[in-house]
Design an enzyme around this catalytic site. Structure first.
Site, PDB file in Angstrom:
ATOM      1  N   ASN A  33     -10.466  -3.048  -6.357  1.00 16.99           N
ATOM      2  CA  ASN A  33      -9.705  -2.048  -7.116  1.00 16.99           C
ATOM      3  C   ASN A  33     -10.323  -1.739  -8.486  1.00 16.99           C
ATOM      4  O   ASN A  33      -9.996  -0.723  -9.098  1.00 16.99           O
ATOM      5  CB  ASN A  33      -8.242  -2.473  -7.300  1.00 16.99           C
ATOM      6  CG  ASN A  33      -7.409  -2.376  -6.042  1.00 16.99           C
ATOM      7  OD1 ASN A  33      -6.423  -3.097  -5.878  1.00 16.99           O
ATOM      8  ND2 ASN A  33      -7.787  -1.489  -5.126  1.00 16.99           N
TER       9      ASN A  33
ATOM     10  N   ASP B  45       0.831  -1.200   0.000  1.00 19.24           N
ATOM     11  CA  ASP B  45       0.000   0.000   0.000  1.00 19.24           C
ATOM     12  C   ASP B  45       0.871   1.257   0.000  1.00 19.24           C
ATOM     13  O   ASP B  45       1.962   1.259   0.574  1.00 19.24           O
ATOM     14  CB  ASP B  45      -0.905  -0.025   1.244  1.00 19.24           C
ATOM     15  CG  ASP B  45      -2.078   0.930   1.105  1.00 19.24           C
ATOM     16  OD1 ASP B  45      -2.298   1.472  -0.002  1.00 19.24           O
ATOM     17  OD2 ASP B  45      -2.774   1.144   2.109  1.00 19.24           O
ATOM     18  N   GLY B  46       0.364   2.309  -0.626  1.00 14.81           N
ATOM     19  CA  GLY B  46       1.032   3.613  -0.543  1.00 14.81           C
ATOM     20  C   GLY B  46       1.605   4.147  -1.848  1.00 14.81           C
ATOM     21  O   GLY B  46       2.229   5.206  -1.861  1.00 14.81           O
TER      22      GLY B  46
ATOM     23  N   ARG C  31      -5.085  -2.945   8.420  1.00 14.03           N
ATOM     24  CA  ARG C  31      -6.227  -3.820   8.121  1.00 14.03           C
ATOM     25  C   ARG C  31      -5.826  -4.835   7.064  1.00 14.03           C
ATOM     26  O   ARG C  31      -4.799  -4.687   6.398  1.00 14.03           O
ATOM     27  CB  ARG C  31      -7.440  -3.002   7.674  1.00 14.03           C
ATOM     28  CG  ARG C  31      -7.157  -2.024   6.563  1.00 14.03           C
ATOM     29  CD  ARG C  31      -8.426  -1.277   6.141  1.00 14.03           C
ATOM     30  NE  ARG C  31      -8.105  -0.236   5.181  1.00 14.03           N
ATOM     31  CZ  ARG C  31      -8.077   1.059   5.443  1.00 14.03           C
ATOM     32  NH1 ARG C  31      -8.357   1.515   6.645  1.00 14.03           N
ATOM     33  NH2 ARG C  31      -7.776   1.944   4.501  1.00 14.03           N
TER      34      ARG C  31
HETATM   35  C1  FPP Z   1      -2.018   0.171  -3.236  1.00 17.62           C
HETATM   36  O1  FPP Z   1      -1.519   1.487  -3.183  1.00 17.62           O
HETATM   37  C2  FPP Z   1      -1.400  -0.518  -4.369  1.00 17.62           C
HETATM   38  C3  FPP Z   1      -2.086  -1.052  -5.399  1.00 17.62           C
HETATM   39  C4  FPP Z   1      -3.548  -1.005  -5.502  1.00 17.62           C
HETATM   40  C5  FPP Z   1      -1.368  -1.672  -6.532  1.00 17.62           C
HETATM   41  C6  FPP Z   1      -0.164  -2.488  -6.180  1.00 17.62           C
HETATM   42  C7  FPP Z   1       0.644  -2.644  -7.410  1.00 17.62           C
HETATM   43  C8  FPP Z   1       1.988  -2.579  -7.477  1.00 17.62           C
HETATM   44  C9  FPP Z   1       2.826  -2.502  -6.287  1.00 17.62           C
HETATM   45  C10 FPP Z   1       2.718  -2.552  -8.775  1.00 17.62           C
HETATM   46  C11 FPP Z   1       2.520  -3.692  -9.670  1.00 17.62           C
HETATM   47  C12 FPP Z   1       2.667  -5.036  -9.032  1.00 17.62           C
HETATM   48  C13 FPP Z   1       3.423  -6.031  -9.517  1.00 17.62           C
HETATM   49  C14 FPP Z   1       3.377  -7.367  -8.879  1.00 17.62           C
HETATM   50  C15 FPP Z   1       4.314  -5.866 -10.662  1.00 17.62           C
HETATM   51  P1  FPP Z   1      -2.528   2.693  -3.377  1.00 17.62           P
HETATM   52  O2  FPP Z   1      -2.593   3.042  -4.811  1.00 17.62           O
HETATM   53  O3  FPP Z   1      -3.848   2.374  -2.753  1.00 17.62           O
HETATM   54  O4  FPP Z   1      -1.800   3.825  -2.566  1.00 17.62           O
HETATM   55  P2  FPP Z   1      -2.475   4.960  -1.672  1.00 17.62           P
HETATM   56  O5  FPP Z   1      -3.075   4.255  -0.483  1.00 17.62           O
HETATM   57  O6  FPP Z   1      -1.330   5.819  -1.300  1.00 17.62           O
HETATM   58  O7  FPP Z   1      -3.495   5.653  -2.518  1.00 17.62           O
END
Ligand code: FPP
Length: 234
Positions: free
Chosen positions: A58, A10-11, A181
């Site tokens: 998502n 996350d983040g 969570r």
């Molecule tokens: C949550 O951060 C992250 C995601 C929904 C996507 C995770 C994807 C990656 C790490 C990159 C691709 C993965 C692979 C395996 C190549 P957020 O967008 O919710 O962050 P925020 O809470 O700061 O808004």
């Protein structure tokens, strides 16, 4: 160390926004962090690494962001599979496949097929994943009026999730980004997982942070509901 580590990455969005970049740029840097952590996990002797890349919820994000994530995941699979073969990392994508674009499903199937013989580490990437959906679907598939063992149910769950080979229970669940969570990730598998939360945003989570989490895990007392002596002897 025969550990199953799961990570809620996350983040990415906040990481990008703090730098005046679009959220999708955060995901690109998040994918770079994935490369680093996969290599660090191999070096740490982790047996199974489960990464939450895209939850069923998502899909509700803006379509530009969803598209960018889907392209990124497909690119990761097509470019990193060779690297995984060299390091003997077996790839498995868990979650639903019926809502993914056909080119991504083909990339998933190809990565899984090409790495099927790899055995040093098992890398599981969760895409369009929801534990609640998987549990409900496994329950629907269970034969009616028959006593179902825990093992039978886990087999059904693995079928629903496309989870091959069996990954077993999660030992340590890490979540970056400051929230505390589970967000519908591996609820069944985390029944006795140790939980580790860090404020680090995912793109900033590297080998040092992973080692800190593992050291913290090493200090935990896992009792599995028993008292200590009994838990140690099984
Ligand atoms: C949550 O951060 C992250 C995601 C929904 C996507 C995770 C994807 C990656 C790490 C990159 C691709 C993965 C692979 C395996 C190549 P957020 O967008 O919710 O962050 P925020 O809470 O700061 O808004």
């Amino acid at each position: 160390m025969s550990l199953h580590v799961a990570i809620i990455m996350d983040g990415n969005g906040r990481w990008a926004q703090r730098r005046g970049m679009p959220r999708s740029a955060g995901h690109v840097h998040g994918a770079k962090a994935v490369n680093g952590i996969v290599e660090a996990a191999v070096r740490s002797g982790i047996r199974t690494l489960s990464l939450y890349a895209f939850s069923a919820d998502n899909w509700g994000r803006p379509s530009l962001e969803v598209d960018a994530l889907m392209r990124l995941l497909q690119r990761y699979l097509t470019t990193e599979t060779r690297q995984c073969i060299e390091q003997s990392i077996r790839i498995n994508v868990i979650g639903r496949r019926d809502r993914l674009r056909p080119s991504l499903v083909r990339a998933i199937e190809q990565s899984e097929r090409l790495t099927a013989g790899c055995s040093r580490m098992h890398l599981r990437i969760a895409i369009d994943y929801s534990s609640q959906h998987s549990l409900l679907e496994a329950a629907r598939r269970a034969p009616r009026n028959e006593a179902l063992s825990l093992g039978d149910f886990e087999t059904l769950l693995a079928q629903v999730d496309h989870s091959v080979p069996d990954a077993g229970a999660v030992d340590l669940l890490i979540r970056t980004g400051g929230e505390q969570r589970l967000s519908d990730f591996l609820l069944w598998d985390c029944a006795y997982a140790e939980l580790y939360f860090t404020d680090k945003l995912w793109p900033d989570f590297g080998e040092a942070e992973l080692r800190t989490a593992l050291a913290d895990y090493g200090r935990r007392q896992r009792r599995f509901g028993k008292v200590l002596a009994a838990a140690e002897t099984g």
